[in-house]
Design an enzyme around this catalytic site. Structure first.
Site, PDB file in Angstrom:
ATOM      1  N   HIS A 130       0.827  -1.206   0.000  1.00 35.51           N
ATOM      2  CA  HIS A 130       0.000   0.000   0.000  1.00 35.51           C
ATOM      3  C   HIS A 130       0.862   1.256   0.000  1.00 35.51           C
ATOM      4  O   HIS A 130       0.627   2.183  -0.781  1.00 35.51           O
ATOM      5  CB  HIS A 130      -0.979  -0.004   1.174  1.00 35.51           C
ATOM      6  CG  HIS A 130      -0.411  -0.397   2.510  1.00 35.51           C
ATOM      7  ND1 HIS A 130       0.892  -0.818   2.708  1.00 35.51           N
ATOM      8  CD2 HIS A 130      -1.003  -0.422   3.757  1.00 35.51           C
ATOM      9  CE1 HIS A 130       1.083  -1.092   3.997  1.00 35.51           C
ATOM     10  NE2 HIS A 130      -0.040  -0.856   4.647  1.00 35.51           N
ATOM     11  N   TYR A 131       1.880   1.274   0.847  1.00 35.15           N
ATOM     12  CA  TYR A 131       2.796   2.416   0.910  1.00 35.15           C
ATOM     13  C   TYR A 131       3.591   2.541  -0.395  1.00 35.15           C
ATOM     14  O   TYR A 131       3.704   3.637  -0.963  1.00 35.15           O
ATOM     15  CB  TYR A 131       3.744   2.243   2.096  1.00 35.15           C
ATOM     16  CG  TYR A 131       4.682   3.403   2.307  1.00 35.15           C
ATOM     17  CD1 TYR A 131       4.242   4.583   2.898  1.00 35.15           C
ATOM     18  CD2 TYR A 131       6.021   3.335   1.921  1.00 35.15           C
ATOM     19  CE1 TYR A 131       5.094   5.660   3.099  1.00 35.15           C
ATOM     20  CE2 TYR A 131       6.883   4.397   2.117  1.00 35.15           C
ATOM     21  CZ  TYR A 131       6.415   5.557   2.700  1.00 35.15           C
ATOM     22  OH  TYR A 131       7.272   6.619   2.900  1.00 35.15           O
ATOM     23  N   SER A 132       4.136   1.432  -0.883  1.00 33.23           N
ATOM     24  CA  SER A 132       4.933   1.455  -2.115  1.00 33.23           C
ATOM     25  C   SER A 132       4.104   1.933  -3.297  1.00 33.23           C
ATOM     26  O   SER A 132       4.556   2.751  -4.106  1.00 33.23           O
ATOM     27  CB  SER A 132       5.498   0.056  -2.395  1.00 33.23           C
ATOM     28  OG  SER A 132       6.321  -0.390  -1.341  1.00 33.23           O
ATOM     29  N   SER A 153       1.394   3.790  -3.225  1.00 35.24           N
ATOM     30  CA  SER A 153       1.042   5.205  -3.075  1.00 35.24           C
ATOM     31  C   SER A 153       2.196   6.108  -3.486  1.00 35.24           C
ATOM     32  O   SER A 153       1.985   7.149  -4.127  1.00 35.24           O
ATOM     33  CB  SER A 153       0.620   5.501  -1.632  1.00 35.24           C
ATOM     34  OG  SER A 153       1.715   5.456  -0.733  1.00 35.24           O
TER      35      SER A 153
END
Length: 250
Positions: free
Chosen positions: A156-158, A160
């Site tokens: 999810h972080y990557s 985004s």
């Protein structure tokens, strides 16, 4: 410290009450800018403004970055308080914790995308008209090395941050002839409060990937952001500036 001239400039810094955002505010104030700190934490904003106000003119906006009405109102407030807007630093972000992609809660995955990618879209949408009216502006997006490489247990972080890199490139091309430049940085991890959202295993993994063998210092990120926000940065837009201690290979 290298002298960077930001005299007369007005900068918005999202997530400005702590970490890289706070350090960037310090550096910009020292360089002569006025600063508006945006954050969701009103109490923390007040504390940050009290300290940073010793260095120059500081205002605050309590903003929910995923809510367009909140963002639009905050931008209008900054223009009223400071007379204009010159610089936008999209720094606010969350990690959403760690986990295998198929095990992450869907609402957590969406929240990370909303804060880290939709937020910068909404702030840019609200601020770009002000920059165009000035005939000058700078936008700096704080992406991540994870957006280039894709960290395991952080899809999810990557995703985004990869999206934020893409937004930077598109917006930079759209504004390329307007004297409004849009760039992003892709830092390796800095030891800030965001580490509280990560597992120790993931923190150890990130450190193991940095050839310099240490985490980023927030002042180092602030220096690069300040330069990208200045007139000295004049022929780079839609660009990605690495600050990962040697980790990035492109």
């Amino acid at each position: 410290m290298t002298n960077i001239d930001l005299k007369g400039r007005v900068a918005i810094i999202t997530g400005g009450a702590r970490g890289i955002g706070y350090a960037t505010a310090q550096r910009m104030l020292a360089s002569g800018a006025e600063v508006s700190l945006w954050d969701i934490d009103a109490a923390r904003l007040a504390e940050a403004a009290a300290e940073l106000g010793k260095l120059g003119k500081v205002s605050t906006e309590t903003v929910e970055l995923t809510d367009e009405a909140s963002v639009t109102a905050a931008a209008a407030s900054v223009a009223a308080k400071h007379g204009k807007i010159d610089i936008l630093v999209n720094n606010a972000g969350i990690t959403g914790g760690n986990g295998k992609t198929w095990e992450l809660a869907t609402d957590v995955w969406r929240r990370v995308i909303d804060v880290n990618l939709v937020g910068p879209f909404l702030t840019s949408k609200a601020v770009v008209p002000h920059l165009l009216a000035n005939g000058w502006g700078r936008i700096v997006n704080v992406a991540s090395i994870a957006g280039k490489e894709g960290n395991p247990n952080a899809s999810h972080y990557s995703a985004s941050k990869a999206g934020l890199i893409g937004l930077t490139k598109s917006l930079g091309k759209e504004l390329a002839q307007s004297n409004v430049l849009v760039n992003c940085i892709t830092p390796a991890a800095a030891r800030t409060e965001i580490f509280n959202q990560m597992s120790q295993e993931h923190i150890d993994f990130m450190l193991s990937k940095i050839p310099m063998g240490r985490f980023l210092e927030v002042d180092e990120a602030a220096s690069l952001i300040a330069w990208l926000s200045s007139e000295d940065c004049a022929f780079s837009t839609g660009a990605v500036f690495d600050i990962s201690g040697g980790r990035a290979v492109y």
